[in-house]
Design a protein around this motif. Structure first.
Motif, PDB file in Angstrom:
ATOM      1  N   LEU A 461       0.813  -1.212   0.000  1.00 30.21           N
ATOM      2  CA  LEU A 461       0.000   0.000   0.000  1.00 30.21           C
ATOM      3  C   LEU A 461       0.849   1.265   0.000  1.00 30.21           C
ATOM      4  O   LEU A 461       0.336   2.349  -0.301  1.00 30.21           O
ATOM      5  CB  LEU A 461      -0.924   0.019   1.227  1.00 30.21           C
ATOM      6  N   MET A 462       2.133   1.158   0.348  1.00 32.79           N
ATOM      7  CA  MET A 462       3.014   2.329   0.374  1.00 32.79           C
ATOM      8  C   MET A 462       4.050   2.225  -0.734  1.00 32.79           C
ATOM      9  O   MET A 462       4.403   1.130  -1.190  1.00 32.79           O
ATOM     10  CB  MET A 462       3.698   2.473   1.730  1.00 32.79           C
ATOM     11  N   ASN A 463       4.535   3.363  -1.158  1.00 36.08           N
ATOM     12  CA  ASN A 463       5.568   3.451  -2.181  1.00 36.08           C
ATOM     13  C   ASN A 463       6.885   3.787  -1.490  1.00 36.08           C
ATOM     14  O   ASN A 463       7.055   4.882  -0.958  1.00 36.08           O
ATOM     15  CB  ASN A 463       5.212   4.522  -3.213  1.00 36.08           C
ATOM     16  N   CYS A 464       7.818   2.814  -1.495  1.00 32.71           N
ATOM     17  CA  CYS A 464       9.093   3.013  -0.787  1.00 32.71           C
ATOM     18  C   CYS A 464       9.896   4.162  -1.367  1.00 32.71           C
ATOM     19  O   CYS A 464      10.742   4.746  -0.670  1.00 32.71           O
ATOM     20  CB  CYS A 464       9.909   1.726  -0.828  1.00 32.71           C
ATOM     21  N   GLN A 465       9.669   4.496  -2.629  1.00 37.42           N
ATOM     22  CA  GLN A 465      10.417   5.595  -3.247  1.00 37.42           C
ATOM     23  C   GLN A 465       9.989   6.960  -2.698  1.00 37.42           C
ATOM     24  O   GLN A 465      10.728   7.930  -2.826  1.00 37.42           O
ATOM     25  CB  GLN A 465      10.204   5.578  -4.762  1.00 37.42           C
ATOM     26  N   LYS A 466       8.784   7.037  -2.109  1.00 35.85           N
ATOM     27  CA  LYS A 466       8.255   8.310  -1.628  1.00 35.85           C
ATOM     28  C   LYS A 466       8.459   8.516  -0.126  1.00 35.85           C
ATOM     29  O   LYS A 466       7.901   9.444   0.454  1.00 35.85           O
ATOM     30  CB  LYS A 466       6.764   8.407  -1.952  1.00 35.85           C
ATOM     31  N   GLN A 488      14.017  -3.146  -0.414  1.00 36.46           N
ATOM     32  CA  GLN A 488      13.580  -2.067  -1.300  1.00 36.46           C
ATOM     33  C   GLN A 488      13.899  -0.694  -0.711  1.00 36.46           C
ATOM     34  O   GLN A 488      14.359   0.204  -1.417  1.00 36.46           O
ATOM     35  CB  GLN A 488      12.071  -2.177  -1.541  1.00 36.46           C
ATOM     36  N   VAL A 489      13.664  -0.545   0.589  1.00 33.76           N
ATOM     37  CA  VAL A 489      13.949   0.741   1.232  1.00 33.76           C
ATOM     38  C   VAL A 489      15.423   1.078   1.121  1.00 33.76           C
ATOM     39  O   VAL A 489      15.807   2.208   0.783  1.00 33.76           O
ATOM     40  CB  VAL A 489      13.506   0.706   2.706  1.00 33.76           C
ATOM     41  N   LEU A 490      16.299   0.079   1.398  1.00 35.60           N
ATOM     42  CA  LEU A 490      17.741   0.322   1.303  1.00 35.60           C
ATOM     43  C   LEU A 490      18.166   0.622  -0.132  1.00 35.60           C
ATOM     44  O   LEU A 490      19.021   1.487  -0.369  1.00 35.60           O
ATOM     45  CB  LEU A 490      18.498  -0.897   1.830  1.00 35.60           C
ATOM     46  N   PHE A 491      17.565  -0.073  -1.070  1.00 39.68           N
ATOM     47  CA  PHE A 491      17.933   0.146  -2.471  1.00 39.68           C
ATOM     48  C   PHE A 491      17.588   1.571  -2.911  1.00 39.68           C
ATOM     49  O   PHE A 491      18.413   2.276  -3.494  1.00 39.68           O
ATOM     50  CB  PHE A 491      17.214  -0.876  -3.361  1.00 39.68           C
ATOM     51  N   PHE A 492      16.366   1.980  -2.623  1.00 36.73           N
ATOM     52  CA  PHE A 492      15.953   3.316  -3.045  1.00 36.73           C
ATOM     53  C   PHE A 492      16.690   4.398  -2.269  1.00 36.73           C
ATOM     54  O   PHE A 492      16.952   5.486  -2.805  1.00 36.73           O
ATOM     55  CB  PHE A 492      14.437   3.481  -2.869  1.00 36.73           C
ATOM     56  N   GLU A 493      17.054   4.109  -1.029  1.00 36.86           N
ATOM     57  CA  GLU A 493      17.822   5.078  -0.266  1.00 36.86           C
ATOM     58  C   GLU A 493      19.219   5.234  -0.847  1.00 36.86           C
ATOM     59  O   GLU A 493      19.751   6.340  -0.939  1.00 36.86           O
ATOM     60  CB  GLU A 493      17.887   4.645   1.198  1.00 36.86           C
ATOM     61  N   GLN A 494      19.833   4.105  -1.244  1.00 35.23           N
ATOM     62  CA  GLN A 494      21.152   4.176  -1.875  1.00 35.23           C
ATOM     63  C   GLN A 494      21.066   4.896  -3.212  1.00 35.23           C
ATOM     64  O   GLN A 494      21.949   5.691  -3.562  1.00 35.23           O
ATOM     65  CB  GLN A 494      21.704   2.763  -2.071  1.00 35.23           C
ATOM     66  N   LEU A 495      19.993   4.624  -3.973  1.00 32.92           N
ATOM     67  CA  LEU A 495      19.814   5.301  -5.257  1.00 32.92           C
ATOM     68  C   LEU A 495      19.647   6.802  -5.058  1.00 32.92           C
ATOM     69  O   LEU A 495      20.219   7.615  -5.802  1.00 32.92           O
ATOM     70  CB  LEU A 495      18.582   4.721  -5.959  1.00 32.92           C
ATOM     71  N   ARG A 496      18.892   7.156  -4.034  1.00 33.90           N
ATOM     72  CA  ARG A 496      18.725   8.575  -3.735  1.00 33.90           C
ATOM     73  C   ARG A 496      20.035   9.200  -3.308  1.00 33.90           C
ATOM     74  O   ARG A 496      20.348  10.344  -3.668  1.00 33.90           O
ATOM     75  CB  ARG A 496      17.675   8.725  -2.632  1.00 33.90           C
ATOM     76  N   LEU A 497      20.837   8.454  -2.549  1.00 33.63           N
ATOM     77  CA  LEU A 497      22.131   8.964  -2.097  1.00 33.63           C
ATOM     78  C   LEU A 497      23.069   9.193  -3.269  1.00 33.63           C
ATOM     79  O   LEU A 497      23.768  10.199  -3.335  1.00 33.63           O
ATOM     80  CB  LEU A 497      22.736   7.979  -1.093  1.00 33.63           C
ATOM     81  N   ARG A 498      23.084   8.243  -4.191  1.00 30.05           N
ATOM     82  CA  ARG A 498      23.936   8.418  -5.370  1.00 30.05           C
ATOM     83  C   ARG A 498      23.526   9.630  -6.189  1.00 30.05           C
ATOM     84  O   ARG A 498      24.364  10.395  -6.673  1.00 30.05           O
ATOM     85  CB  ARG A 498      23.868   7.160  -6.239  1.00 30.05           C
ATOM     86  N   THR A 499      22.222   9.819  -6.330  1.00 29.40           N
ATOM     87  CA  THR A 499      21.742  10.980  -7.079  1.00 29.40           C
ATOM     88  C   THR A 499      22.148  12.275  -6.389  1.00 29.40           C
ATOM     89  O   THR A 499      22.571  13.236  -7.030  1.00 29.40           O
ATOM     90  CB  THR A 499      20.209  10.916  -7.207  1.00 29.40           C
TER      91      THR A 499
END
Length: 597
Positions: A461-466, A488-499
């Motif tokens: 029900l939640m979007n980990c990217q948001k 998923q949370v760690l992946f998107f957090e790492q992706l956000r960190l790289r960006t």
């Protein structure tokens, strides 16, 4: 208050228990009986004024019998009190005609046929003329309308009720700045005008649009309903009509005023005046009279009406009407008002979640219908409407997330209901998923018996990217979440960190280029370059710290995964060995465990 003095003679009657007698000294030759009261009077003063009494006297006369005549007038409007004034008028005794007695006297005079045919300036014409004076004054008209209750059927036939209501409606619909009749204070005027000169000692405050709410609130429900319909037909703004109805409801539905939380429900039910049946009837009428336009009536008041309707067991149509009105403007509601206690016979949850679901469905249905009307936003006004719609459904999404977080600790809150309520909000309406994540976390904590499949479903029900940085950090360490969600949370957090790192490096390169272009232009310029150089170094240090934190998180996660795999392989091989006849030794068991997973 308007006043008309009739008659010139002094008091000629005296009351002795249940009898009125004339003090003229002449023996009485006619008796008028009204209920338990008897009037011992004389024929001539009555015959000269009343056509009905003349007719009844002629019918009761028997040949040459001159015995005492007795007439029953039990159906006279106003009863004995009104006939007392009629008798004084016939005898010419002084009395005052006021807004409080003119309606009863007008009806009684019509009943007794006291027209000008039986004497000039008879009681019918006198009371009718005085009524016209009463209708010119706001306060006097209200007093006269209130007295219509005592002789309602007769007042309706003579159109006195409708004339009072039309007079009040016309004055209420007038511009308050143009209205200049005196405002009464404790029954006395605070000022007046004489020959164009003000004689009042106080200046009256300017009246606002709600000046008439309290005055008309003393009317009974049938008369009040007709007045509201009259002012609506007269073109009054819907907001003023709604305000008057709110004032009236708060005054006569005490259950609505006392209940503010779940703890107050028991106390509210103990109210004894007025009766619950009267309150229920009044509430249902108020709901029907409320304007239908969106935003005219406060959402908080509508929710209080809905809560009270449930407590009073109002009709299903009344509750459906209120749910629809709340759903129309759900974006204007607040959480506390939506927490309606569940007071049904089969109480499952603490709060009425089904009611909130119906309100939400109504809002989403209207939102989808409005979106379907103009699917393409082409013009400026359509762009504004589209923006308002998006902001509206975003506010509702935040409201739903807060509501779910509030009711999630209830152990009777079933998983399907939670899932249905949360998934009703479209994805685009949640720009940030922190609210729904908080609700999910509370629900998982209060329902530890959920299966792995249900945990997976509820986390979808939640979007980990948001998730925000704070929410992501919390989710990465949350043991109640499934392992896949943490990954998923760690992946998107790492992706956000790289960006973010890429963006910082881009900024630092631009700063260095600008530093080389600007050069050294004086000591002041050198200091500025050194300052910018220090800021770049600070930024690089911060990026380095973030990279280290991310690496540490990855290492901890990998250790956790490896440990889980080792134990799973160990138990699987141990079960295989136990299935054989012999028990393997510790060396053999240790040899079967791989050094790397």
């Amino acid at each position: 208050m308007a006043l008309l003095k009739l008659g010139s003679k002094s008091e000629a009657f005296c009351c002795e228990g249940q009898a009125w007698r004339c003090k003229s000294g002449l023996p009485s030759d006619i008796t008028i009986e009204i209920g338990e009261m008897s009037f011992y009077l004389h024929k001539f003063p009555l015959l000269s004024r009343s056509g009905l009494l003349e007719k009844l006297m002629n019918e009761s006369r028997k040949d040459d019998d001159i015995s005492l005549c007795v007439i029953q007038l039990s159906e006279i409007p106003g009863g004995a009190k009104a006939f007392e004034l009629v008798a004084k008028f016939c005898y010419g005794v002084r009395f005052e005609l006021t807004p409080l007695n003119v309606v009863a006297l007008r009806c009684a005079s019509e009943y007794l046929q006291m027209t000008d045919e039986y004497g000039e300036e008879n009681l019918v014409s006198q009371t009718e003329s005085f009524l016209n004076d009463v209708f010119s004054n706001w306060t006097d008209t209200i007093k006269a309308l209130e007295t219509c209750e005592e002789v309602l059927s007769y007042a309706e036939e003579l159109h006195i009720v409708s004339r009072c209501i039309n007079s009040l409606a016309m004055k209420a619909c007038s511009d308050s700045k143009l209205v200049n009749w005196p405002v009464m204070e404790n029954g006395n005027d605070s000022g007046g005008v004489w020959n164009g000169i003000s004689t009042g000692s106080k200046t009256q405050p300017m009246m606002t649009d709600d000046w008439w709410y309290e005055d008309v609130s003393f009317l009974s429900l049938p008369l009040y309903k007709r007045l509201i319909q009259a002012v609506e037909a007269g073109g009054m703004r819907a907001g003023n009509i709604s305000g008057a109805l709110v004032f009236y409801a708060k005054k006569y539905v005490p259950l609505m005023n006392r209940q503010s939380s779940f703890k107050d429900v028991t106390h509210a039910k103990s109210g004894s005046t007025p009766s619950e049946a009267d309150q229920r009837a009044l509430l249902e009428e108020i709901v029907e009279l409320l304007p239908k336009q969106k935003g005219v009536t406060e959402t908080r008041f509508l929710l209080r009406l809905l809560r009270t309707a449930m407590m009073l067991q109002a009709s299903p149509s009344c509750r459906v009407n209120l749910e629809g009105r709340v759903g129309l403007q759900l974006d204007q509601a607040i959480l506390d008002d939506l927490l309606i206690p569940n007071i049904g016979y089969t109480v499952e949850t603490l709060y009425d979640i089904d009611c909130f679901q119906r309100i939400l469905d109504h809002f989403l249905l209207i939102d989808q219908a409005s979106a379907a009307v103009s699917p393409c936003i082409m013009e400026e006004n359509q762009l504004i409407e589209g923006t308002q719609s998006l902001a509206s459904i975003t506010r509702v999404a935040n409201l739903v997330d807060s509501y779910l977080a509030e009711v999630a600790p209830d152990v009777n809150f079933k998983f399907p209901k939670f899932q249905t309520l949360a998934s009703a909000i479209p994805e685009y309406a949640r720009p940030v998923s922190d609210g729904i994540y908080r609700a999910i976390d509370i629900y998982l904590k209060a329902h530890p018996w959920l299966t792995d499949i249900e945990r997976e479903q509820i986390c979808r029900l939640m979007n980990c990217q948001k998730l925000s940085l704070e929410a992501s950090t919390h989710a990465a360490q949350n043991e109640r979440l499934p392992l896949r969600v943490i990954v998923q949370v760690l992946f998107f957090e790492q992706l956000r960190l790289r960006t973010s790192i890429s963006g910082w490096f881009f900024v630092s390169e631009n700063l260095e280029n600008s530093q080389n272009v600007s050069g050294a232009i004086g000591q002041h310029g050198d200091n500025g370059t050194r300052g910018r150089g220090r800021s770049v170094e600070d930024m690089r240090e911060r990026v380095s710290e973030l990279e280290k934190e991310c690496n540490n998180m990855k290492e901890e996660f990998q250790k956790m995964v490896k440990t889980k795999r080792r134990w799973s392989i160990f138990f699987r091989r141990k079960s295989q060995c136990n299935s054989k006849s012999g028990k393997p030794s510790e060396d053999a068991t240790s040899q079967n465990v791989p050094s790397k997973v």
